[in-house]
Design a protein around this motif. Structure first.
Motif, short mmCIF file in Angstrom:
data_model
loop_
_atom_site.label_atom_id
_atom_site.label_comp_id
_atom_site.label_asym_id
_atom_site.label_seq_id
_atom_site.Cartn_x
_atom_site.Cartn_y
_atom_site.Cartn_z
N GLY A 76 0.83 -1.19 0.00
CA GLY A 76 0.00 0.00 0.00
C GLY A 76 0.87 1.24 0.00
O GLY A 76 1.91 1.31 -0.65
N CYS A 129 -2.01 -11.02 3.20
CA CYS A 129 -2.43 -10.02 2.22
C CYS A 129 -3.35 -10.64 1.18
O CYS A 129 -3.18 -11.81 0.79
CB CYS A 129 -1.20 -9.42 1.54
SG CYS A 129 -1.61 -8.13 0.32
N TYR A 178 -7.32 7.07 2.54
CA TYR A 178 -7.54 5.71 3.04
C TYR A 178 -8.32 5.74 4.35
O TYR A 178 -8.08 6.56 5.23
CB TYR A 178 -6.21 4.99 3.28
CG TYR A 178 -6.36 3.49 3.25
CD1 TYR A 178 -6.26 2.79 2.06
CD2 TYR A 178 -6.64 2.78 4.41
CE1 TYR A 178 -6.42 1.41 2.02
CE2 TYR A 178 -6.80 1.40 4.38
CZ TYR A 178 -6.69 0.72 3.19
OH TYR A 178 -6.86 -0.64 3.16
N GLU A 180 -10.77 2.75 6.95
CA GLU A 180 -11.28 1.40 7.15
C GLU A 180 -12.26 1.42 8.32
O GLU A 180 -12.36 2.42 9.05
CB GLU A 180 -10.16 0.40 7.44
CG GLU A 180 -9.78 -0.47 6.25
CD GLU A 180 -10.94 -1.25 5.68
OE1 GLU A 180 -11.97 -1.45 6.38
OE2 GLU A 180 -10.85 -1.67 4.52
N TYR A 221 -5.70 -5.66 4.16
CA TYR A 221 -6.20 -4.33 3.82
C TYR A 221 -7.05 -3.73 4.92
O TYR A 221 -7.31 -2.53 4.91
CB TYR A 221 -6.95 -4.33 2.48
CG TYR A 221 -8.23 -5.13 2.39
CD1 TYR A 221 -9.45 -4.58 2.76
CD2 TYR A 221 -8.23 -6.42 1.87
CE1 TYR A 221 -10.63 -5.30 2.63
CE2 TYR A 221 -9.40 -7.14 1.73
CZ TYR A 221 -10.60 -6.59 2.12
OH TYR A 221 -11.77 -7.31 1.99
N TRP A 247 -11.05 0.31 0.03
CA TRP A 247 -11.11 -0.77 -0.96
C TRP A 247 -12.52 -1.32 -1.09
O TRP A 247 -12.92 -1.78 -2.16
CB TRP A 247 -10.12 -1.87 -0.61
CG TRP A 247 -8.70 -1.48 -0.92
CD1 TRP A 247 -7.68 -1.28 -0.04
CD2 TRP A 247 -8.15 -1.21 -2.22
NE1 TRP A 247 -6.53 -0.91 -0.70
CE2 TRP A 247 -6.79 -0.86 -2.04
CE3 TRP A 247 -8.67 -1.24 -3.51
CZ2 TRP A 247 -5.97 -0.53 -3.10
CZ3 TRP A 247 -7.84 -0.92 -4.58
CH2 TRP A 247 -6.51 -0.57 -4.38
N TYR A 252 -14.12 -4.47 -2.88
CA TYR A 252 -13.68 -5.50 -1.95
C TYR A 252 -14.75 -5.77 -0.90
O TYR A 252 -15.66 -4.97 -0.69
CB TYR A 252 -12.38 -5.06 -1.25
CG TYR A 252 -11.13 -5.32 -2.05
CD1 TYR A 252 -10.99 -4.86 -3.36
CD2 TYR A 252 -10.06 -6.01 -1.49
CE1 TYR A 252 -9.83 -5.11 -4.09
CE2 TYR A 252 -8.90 -6.25 -2.20
CZ TYR A 252 -8.79 -5.79 -3.50
OH TYR A 252 -7.65 -6.02 -4.21
#
Length: 258
Positions: A76, A129, A178, A180, A221, A247, A252
């Protein structure tokens, strides 16, 4: 990054899919306030099956010092490009603060020194990963659950969102930055930590300095680097693509359990 099929990593522990589905009939699915399903149906079944058969508190495998990988690939972002991050790095993160806000009773900010003064957990685990490689590392950090308890979660709290310093795409609306998210079950899991050290040393920039998430029962991720803020929310509706992660907004799966 090229998306690959994740179906090959799905697995069951005993029984058939039909038997597991029947056993799960009474298990409540996660839903947003607007009534739409948070996860795709296949993801729901995978998550609920794993949690029922493994147990919500089941631990990811931990390894010995001799198992630590001689090299651990940087994936990344390797260096956030913002001027803000460059200034923080230049000051050795003395001015960096982790903000925790959203659906909490007492929003707080923590310096790196604050976090290092708190009770820590060290664990040697394998990073898997989605691209197909793995490595074992020794992580030290603060259990996320202890920080969330300190700010007092409000009853509507459902998810923890991790906002990061790295921007993978230049976008006007910020959707290229980014981020999450995980639910509170994973947030309070004993192996979910905010790591500030790897293999006995402060995190290198490539591995997410000064702080990264380790949620050990999910794929790489989900292990957000360069943490700046944790926002507690009740649904994904206010997040860029509405899918709970950078993602995920690009196709994803939100639940990346292994």
């Amino acid at each position: 990054m090229t998306k690959i099929s994740l179906s090959r990593r799905r697995f069951m522990i005993g029984g058939t899919l039909g038997a597991a589905a029947a056993a799960l009939a009474g298990y409540e699915a996660l839903k947003q306030d607007d009534g739409t399903t948070v996860l795709r149906s296949a993801e729901q079944l995978t998550m609920r099956t794993q949690r029922l058969l493994q147990g919500r508190g089941a631990l990811a495998r931990e390894f010995s010092e001799s198992d630590i990988s001689p090299s651990f690939r940087v994936n990344g972002s390797t260096m956030p490009e913002s001027d803000e991050y460059a200034a923080l790095l230049d000051g050795k993160f003395a001015d960096w603060r982790l903000k925790i806000d959203g659906l909490v009773s007492q929003p707080r900010e923590f310096s790196l020194a604050d976090l290092k003064a708190l009770p820590a957990r060290t664990q040697i685990t394998r990073h898997d990963c989605v691209e197909g490689w793995s490595a074992i590392g020794r992580w030290t950090g603060v259990p996320l659950g202890s920080l969330l308890r300190s700010v007092g979660l409000k009853p509507a709290a459902r998810f923890a969102v991790f906002h990061c310093a790295d921007e993978l795409e230049k976008t006007l609306d910020g959707s290229g930055r980014y981020y999450e998210s995980i639910d509170l079950i994973d947030a309070f899991h004993p192996q979910t930590i905010l790591a500030y050290a790897m293999n006995g040393k402060d995190l290198a920039v490539g591995h997410g300095a000064p702080l990264r998430l380790r949620v050990e029962r999910q794929l790489g991720y989900k292990q957000a680097k360069y943490l700046m803020r944790i926002e507690i929310i009740d649904s994904f509706s206010g997040l860029w693509g509405g899918n709970g992660g950078y993602w995920e907004d690009r196709g994803y799966e939100w639940y990346a359990g292994i």
